[in-house]
Design an enzyme around this catalytic site. Sequence first.
Site, mmCIF file in Angstrom:
data_model
loop_
_atom_site.group_PDB
_atom_site.id
_atom_site.type_symbol
_atom_site.label_atom_id
_atom_site.label_comp_id
_atom_site.label_asym_id
_atom_site.label_seq_id
_atom_site.Cartn_x
_atom_site.Cartn_y
_atom_site.Cartn_z
ATOM 1 N N GLY A 86 8.994 0.555 -4.624
ATOM 2 C CA GLY A 86 8.233 0.358 -3.394
ATOM 3 C C GLY A 86 6.791 0.831 -3.513
ATOM 4 O O GLY A 86 6.167 1.199 -2.511
ATOM 5 N N THR A 87 6.253 0.772 -4.712
ATOM 6 C CA THR A 87 4.885 1.237 -4.970
ATOM 7 C C THR A 87 3.862 0.529 -4.079
ATOM 8 O O THR A 87 2.970 1.169 -3.513
ATOM 9 C CB THR A 87 4.511 0.980 -6.449
ATOM 10 O OG1 THR A 87 5.631 1.266 -7.262
ATOM 11 C CG2 THR A 87 3.316 1.808 -6.868
ATOM 12 N N TRP A 89 4.198 -0.893 -1.245
ATOM 13 C CA TRP A 89 4.351 -0.439 0.151
ATOM 14 C C TRP A 89 3.678 0.928 0.334
ATOM 15 O O TRP A 89 2.893 1.134 1.262
ATOM 16 C CB TRP A 89 5.843 -0.365 0.478
ATOM 17 C CG TRP A 89 6.184 -0.114 1.905
ATOM 18 C CD1 TRP A 89 5.385 -0.326 3.003
ATOM 19 C CD2 TRP A 89 7.430 0.381 2.399
ATOM 20 N NE1 TRP A 89 6.076 0.019 4.151
ATOM 21 C CE2 TRP A 89 7.325 0.451 3.809
ATOM 22 C CE3 TRP A 89 8.638 0.768 1.802
ATOM 23 C CZ2 TRP A 89 8.375 0.901 4.615
ATOM 24 C CZ3 TRP A 89 9.686 1.211 2.602
ATOM 25 C CH2 TRP A 89 9.552 1.276 3.988
ATOM 26 N N HIS A 151 3.042 5.572 -12.722
ATOM 27 C CA HIS A 151 4.483 5.512 -13.002
ATOM 28 C C HIS A 151 4.842 6.601 -14.021
ATOM 29 O O HIS A 151 5.976 6.662 -14.495
ATOM 30 C CB HIS A 151 4.875 4.169 -13.611
ATOM 31 C CG HIS A 151 4.885 3.013 -12.650
ATOM 32 N ND1 HIS A 151 5.343 3.114 -11.359
ATOM 33 C CD2 HIS A 151 4.521 1.711 -12.812
ATOM 34 C CE1 HIS A 151 5.248 1.931 -10.768
ATOM 35 N NE2 HIS A 151 4.746 1.072 -11.625
ATOM 36 N N ARG A 173 13.892 5.231 -5.105
ATOM 37 C CA ARG A 173 14.734 4.197 -4.503
ATOM 38 C C ARG A 173 16.076 4.172 -5.211
ATOM 39 O O ARG A 173 16.157 4.497 -6.416
ATOM 40 C CB ARG A 173 14.018 2.845 -4.672
ATOM 41 C CG ARG A 173 14.652 1.708 -3.941
ATOM 42 C CD ARG A 173 13.886 0.420 -4.211
ATOM 43 N NE ARG A 173 14.396 -0.663 -3.399
ATOM 44 C CZ ARG A 173 14.087 -1.937 -3.576
ATOM 45 N NH1 ARG A 173 13.240 -2.286 -4.524
ATOM 46 N NH2 ARG A 173 14.601 -2.868 -2.804
ATOM 47 N N TYR A 241 12.974 5.406 -0.409
ATOM 48 C CA TYR A 241 12.699 4.062 0.134
ATOM 49 C C TYR A 241 13.631 3.740 1.307
ATOM 50 O O TYR A 241 13.198 3.275 2.358
ATOM 51 C CB TYR A 241 12.896 3.054 -1.008
ATOM 52 C CG TYR A 241 12.659 1.601 -0.693
ATOM 53 C CD1 TYR A 241 11.425 1.003 -0.924
ATOM 54 C CD2 TYR A 241 13.693 0.787 -0.184
ATOM 55 C CE1 TYR A 241 11.212 -0.347 -0.667
ATOM 56 C CE2 TYR A 241 13.494 -0.552 0.084
ATOM 57 C CZ TYR A 241 12.251 -1.119 -0.166
ATOM 58 O OH TYR A 241 12.049 -2.453 0.093
ATOM 59 N N ARG A 308 9.493 -9.607 -3.188
ATOM 60 C CA ARG A 308 10.673 -10.459 -3.390
ATOM 61 C C ARG A 308 11.482 -10.511 -2.090
ATOM 62 O O ARG A 308 11.384 -11.458 -1.333
ATOM 63 C CB ARG A 308 11.496 -9.925 -4.570
ATOM 64 C CG ARG A 308 12.495 -10.918 -5.160
ATOM 65 C CD ARG A 308 13.233 -10.305 -6.333
ATOM 66 N NE ARG A 308 13.981 -9.124 -5.942
ATOM 67 C CZ ARG A 308 15.255 -9.125 -5.539
ATOM 68 N NH1 ARG A 308 15.912 -10.262 -5.493
ATOM 69 N NH2 ARG A 308 15.872 -8.006 -5.191
ATOM 70 N N LYS A 309 12.255 -9.454 -1.812
ATOM 71 C CA LYS A 309 13.042 -9.450 -0.567
ATOM 72 C C LYS A 309 12.742 -8.224 0.290
ATOM 73 O O LYS A 309 12.844 -8.283 1.508
ATOM 74 C CB LYS A 309 14.533 -9.452 -0.896
ATOM 75 C CG LYS A 309 15.052 -10.759 -1.450
ATOM 76 C CD LYS A 309 16.569 -10.738 -1.501
ATOM 77 C CE LYS A 309 17.122 -12.024 -2.065
ATOM 78 N NZ LYS A 309 18.568 -11.922 -2.316
ATOM 79 N N GLY A 310 12.445 -7.105 -0.375
ATOM 80 C CA GLY A 310 12.146 -5.875 0.375
ATOM 81 C C GLY A 310 13.319 -5.381 1.196
ATOM 82 O O GLY A 310 13.136 -4.851 2.287
HETATM 83 P P1 A3P Z 1 12.779 -6.211 -4.150
HETATM 84 O O1 A3P Z 1 12.575 -6.763 -5.514
HETATM 85 O O2 A3P Z 1 14.113 -5.546 -3.995
HETATM 86 O O3 A3P Z 1 12.511 -7.164 -3.051
HETATM 87 P P2 A3P Z 1 7.104 -1.922 -6.515
HETATM 88 O O4 A3P Z 1 6.092 -2.116 -5.449
HETATM 89 O O5 A3P Z 1 7.314 -0.503 -6.922
HETATM 90 O O6 A3P Z 1 6.881 -2.845 -7.647
HETATM 91 O O7 A3P Z 1 8.511 -2.307 -5.853
HETATM 92 C C1 A3P Z 1 8.813 -3.642 -5.563
HETATM 93 C C2 A3P Z 1 9.865 -3.706 -4.478
HETATM 94 O O8 A3P Z 1 9.296 -3.294 -3.226
HETATM 95 C C3 A3P Z 1 10.352 -5.126 -4.290
HETATM 96 O O9 A3P Z 1 11.729 -5.019 -3.943
HETATM 97 C C4 A3P Z 1 9.483 -5.594 -3.134
HETATM 98 O O10 A3P Z 1 9.994 -6.703 -2.456
HETATM 99 C C5 A3P Z 1 9.465 -4.343 -2.283
HETATM 100 N N1 A3P Z 1 8.348 -4.313 -1.331
HETATM 101 C C6 A3P Z 1 7.087 -4.789 -1.490
HETATM 102 N N2 A3P Z 1 6.359 -4.578 -0.392
HETATM 103 C C7 A3P Z 1 7.161 -3.956 0.493
HETATM 104 C C8 A3P Z 1 6.961 -3.492 1.837
HETATM 105 N N3 A3P Z 1 5.807 -3.639 2.456
HETATM 106 N N4 A3P Z 1 8.007 -2.886 2.437
HETATM 107 C C9 A3P Z 1 9.184 -2.737 1.811
HETATM 108 N N5 A3P Z 1 9.429 -3.164 0.553
HETATM 109 C C10 A3P Z 1 8.437 -3.769 -0.108
#
Ligand code: A3P
Length: 342
Positions: A86-87, A89, A151, A173, A241, A308-310
């Site tokens: 959730g980086t 975010w 990271h 997460r 998360y 992707r799905k969040g």
């Molecule tokens: P999914 O692949 O399960 O959908 P990172 O930002 O560390 O690369 O993490 C990516 C994950 O955070 C992805 O999960 C992405 O969809 C999710 N993500 C991105 N933006 C988000 C938001 N605003 N709120 C919650 N989850 C989010």
Amino acid sequence: MAAPSETNVSNSPSLLSQLLQGNSYTEEFKELLNSLPKETGWLAPDLYNYKGFWLEPFFLQGALTSQQHFQAQDSDVILSTFPKSGTVWLKALAFALITRKQFLASQESEKSHPLHTNNPHELIPYLEFSYAVKERPDFALAKGSRLLATHLPLSLFPKSVWESKCKVIYLCRNPKDTVVSFWHFMNKLRRELRGLEALPFPEAFDSYCRGVSNTGPFWDHVLEHWKESLENPRKVLFFKYEEMKKEPEDHLRRMAAFLGCPFSQEEEESGVVSGILKLCSFESLSNLEVNKNAINGGLGVENGVLFRKGKVGDWRNYLTDKMAKTLDQIVQEKFTGTGLML
Ligand code: A3P
């Protein structure tokens, strides 16, 4: 895991594709690599084990250079995550929070907020990637605190982080969702940057469970931050998360208090908290043009890959019961006696 071919079929000039070429390594660094345990990488051909963590070579180079040159400042804020936790975010929330006097997240000013025209990765650089590219990257201060992301395992942070009063926010997460998210992400990068086939999920899952994934083992990455947050709560704030999804307002307020910029009564009453949360929600960010088809300069693929799905629990669509049990057991075993549960 299928051995990745050496061919890089991408014409993309992205930062990541350049780093994957590994052309700029010194003889000394090559010697170091030769001395380290090696495993097949998810994207780069190899991952190297440096001080207990599996790293891509350019990432290790960036980590070492940052250890040499990065001078943390007391007002710096470092956003730390294991990949796919959730980086984006966290970056969006921290940016909107810290710059809230400058850029209102409220509806009237919506169009002019930097998060509407920039992907959060463009606003907050990664420490190690910046140092992988330049020996002296310029982390210009926007106004007030410098926001940086990483990271890196906590044990590989530059020393100046501990010598300064800068703050660290860690977001972790559930590894079952993280492995699924990472697998999707890496398959996209493999295809686009290296012309490689997707990794079969069972092989990827097995590597993850052995700790062999970028900056893995995930359990050590998480535990290092967890322990430091207990010992040094004013330095490291530890978030999950899943909990942030459940109680975003509470987390944002805690983040603000931790960073020494709590919301005033007036801000509370005028809806600043909910404005920031709305602006940074998955729904808002993922529907912005910049976060759909614009090419990410660092990665060389569309920003859409970052959204992707969040959701919490998407792992159920990918892991068998046996896989879920295996990962649960690993987590349970590793976290025994630490007070941490994921
Ligand atoms: P999914 O692949 O399960 O959908 P990172 O930002 O560390 O690369 O993490 C990516 C994950 O955070 C992805 O999960 C992405 O969809 C999710 N993500 C991105 N933006 C988000 C938001 N605003 N709120 C919650 N989850 C989010």
